[in-house]
Write an enzyme that holds these catalytic residues in place. Structure first.
Site, PDB file in Angstrom:
ATOM      1  N   PRO A 222      -0.071   1.105   0.374  1.00  0.00           N
ATOM      2  CA  PRO A 222       0.648   0.518   1.285  1.00  0.00           C
ATOM      3  C   PRO A 222      -0.324  -0.787   1.993  1.00  0.00           C
ATOM      4  CG  PRO A 222      -0.788   2.898   2.854  1.00  0.00           C
ATOM      5  CD  PRO A 222      -1.080   2.612   0.687  1.00  0.00           C
ATOM      6  N   ASP A 398      -6.661  -2.061   1.000  1.00  0.00           N
ATOM      7  CA  ASP A 398      -5.197  -0.729   0.878  1.00  0.00           C
ATOM      8  C   ASP A 398      -6.029   0.122   2.498  1.00  0.00           C
ATOM      9  OD1 ASP A 398      -4.510   1.834   0.916  1.00  0.00           O
ATOM     10  OD2 ASP A 398      -5.011   2.017  -0.846  1.00  0.00           O
ATOM     11  N   HIS A 399      -4.681  -0.127   3.849  1.00  0.00           N
ATOM     12  CA  HIS A 399      -5.262   0.394   4.855  1.00  0.00           C
ATOM     13  C   HIS A 399      -5.539   1.995   4.723  1.00  0.00           C
ATOM     14  CE1 HIS A 399      -4.397  -0.629   8.035  1.00  0.00           C
ATOM     15  NE2 HIS A 399      -3.445  -1.220   8.830  1.00  0.00           N
ATOM     16  N   ARG A 400      -4.898   2.173   3.551  1.00  0.00           N
ATOM     17  CA  ARG A 400      -5.513   4.424   3.955  1.00  0.00           C
ATOM     18  C   ARG A 400      -7.188   4.361   3.253  1.00  0.00           C
ATOM     19  NH1 ARG A 400      -3.024   5.911  -1.809  1.00  0.00           N
ATOM     20  NH2 ARG A 400      -3.869   4.253  -2.940  1.00  0.00           N
ATOM     21  N   ILE A 402      -9.117   1.335   4.026  1.00  0.00           N
ATOM     22  CA  ILE A 402      -9.564   0.063   5.272  1.00  0.00           C
ATOM     23  C   ILE A 402      -8.867  -0.423   6.260  1.00  0.00           C
ATOM     24  CG2 ILE A 402     -10.173  -2.005   5.904  1.00  0.00           C
ATOM     25  CD1 ILE A 402     -10.590  -1.958   2.753  1.00  0.00           C
TER      26      ILE A 402
END
Length: 428
Positions: A222, A398-400, A402
């Site tokens: 994501p 990577d939004h998981r 950061i």
């Protein structure tokens, strides 16, 4: 004896067979190159571990061969020990470690610069696998090309002048947009129209594996992006000053090297950006070292060699290393170890005159930084309108791992360092 595809390192599970250099019935010598294979991002010449006669080729060019699968059968007078392993160029127990800088420094002094390059054990002119493949495609006789690689080997760079439409790939940012040819001018209509209505090109090698990695990135990571436009004038002035100093004499000091140094400093302040997501163990793995990937456009597609332990490099070392790995990647000499294991990547779209981009995060990393073109633009400086060097930086992450705040603060930190690069001097 049956020769199986050896482990090419870094956990690679397979390789694509590019070409055979021998045929059934040929006599081969020990360590003679018998085939060229392409791994996830490197092309490798396979030497024969046996001397004898080729009895059977067990794979065809274009096949994807798993590690350990049989490639060729060679009849030998004396059976080789069962535990014998094929020794690849640059691998094996008898190879002494050679630094990237030493290989690059040795290249200009080795071989013949005028006349035909040194031949290999098959009587062919010496050339890197990538250069040999390109020469076949464009119909160039390698005996007519002076090689600049080790022992006079012809590299991809040496072939650029031999093909009319070739342009050397580069990682150095340009500062002005390329000239635009007006529509309807003679130059814009000079390109011949192909006779066929469509051209179909098989997807293979680097492009195939890059495509698979990007699909995996888009499907499983994501991603979010953030951007900042910054005044690069101070950095340009610092680069001009450093180029004139003895410390940087003989080096090509580019804006990319300074951006890399600022990125490494920012990563020391924001270590979460130098991490990976371990899905199997449900863990976040934070790296306390930085293997800095530098995206390089080559004749064979996009490659991302990385500088091992770049966090410990000075600006001078970064400048040299970036130049070295770009040259290796373009010449087809980068090893699988140099093309895997990256922890953070910088891509430079500015070299194409593009202001910014939204790159996809490389699987196994947390983020990727995009450097846009560096141009003179109107800019408000000290409350007055002035012409300044300006660039745009983009960050995909990577939004998981950061969140938006972390990504934004990290990018702002890089921009601040580049606006006032004297703060980097203590870490040069």
């Amino acid at each position: 004896m049956e020769f199986r595809l050896p482990d090419l390192g870094e956990g690679l599970a397979d390789a694509e067979l590019v070409s055979w250099q021998v045929q059934v019935g040929d006599t081969v010598e020990l360590n003679q190159v018998i085939a060229e294979v392409e791994t996830a991002k490197a092309q490798v010449a396979l030497p024969s571990p046996f001397a004898g006669t080729v009895l059977e080729l067990l794979a065809q060019a274009g096949d994807t061969v798993p590690v350990g699968a049989p490639l060729i059968r060679i009849g030998t007078a004396v059976e080789a020990p069962a535990e014998r392993q094929a020794v690849l160029v640059g691998y094996g127990p008898d190879s002494e470690p050679v630094s990237r800088r030493a290989r690059a420094a040795a290249a200009p002094a080795a071989g013949t610069r005028s006349g035909a390059p040194v031949g290999d054990s098959m009587g062919r002119p010496a050339a890197t696998p990538g250069a040999r493949k390109l020469a076949r495609e464009i119909g160039v006789d390698l005996t007519t090309v002076a090689g600049s690689g080790p022992e006079g080997a012809v590299t991809l760079n040496d072939l650029h002048g031999a093909r009319p439409d070739a342009r050397a790939a580069d990682v150095i940012p340009i500062h002005t947009a390329p000239p635009v040819t007006p529509v309807g001018s003679a130059a814009s209509t000079a390109r011949p129209i192909p006779a066929e209505r469509e051209t179909r090109t098989p997807i293979a090698g680097i492009r195939k594996r890059t495509a698979a990695a990007m699909v995996a990135s888009a499907q499983h990571i994501p991603q979010a992006s953030t951007f900042v436009t910054t005044d690069f004038t101070g950095s340009m002035e610092l680069l001009d000053h450093l180029r004139a100093t003895p410390t940087f004499a003989g080096l090509t000091l580019t804006p990319l090297a300074l951006v890399a140094k600022a990125t490494l400093v920012a990563l020391s302040e924001f270590p979460d950006l130098n991490a990976s997501w371990d899905e199997a163990n449900q863990e976040i793995v934070t790296k306390h070292y930085v293997n800095l990937g530098i995206a390089v456009a080559t004749e064979r597609g996009l490659m991302v060699p990385n500088l091992k332990d770049a966090h410990s490099h000075s600006l001078r070392a970064l400048s040299q290393e970036i130049s070295d790995i770009a040259q290796l990647a373009r010449g087809g000499g980068a090893t699988p170890a140099e093309l895997t294991g990256g922890t953070f990547t910088i891509t430079n779209v500015g070299v194409f005159g593009v202001d910014t981009g939204v790159p996809l995060v490389n699987p196994g990393e947390a983020a990727i930084l995009c450097l846009g073109s560096i141009r003179k633009r109107p800019w408000v400086h000290r409350d007055e309108l002035a012409v300044r060097w300006v660039t745009t930086l983009g960050l995909s992450f990577d939004h998981r791992l950061i969140d938006g705040e972390q990504g934004s603060r990290f990018l702002a930190s890089i921009a601040a360092l580049l606006e006032d690069p004297l703060t980097l001097l203590g870490r040069v």
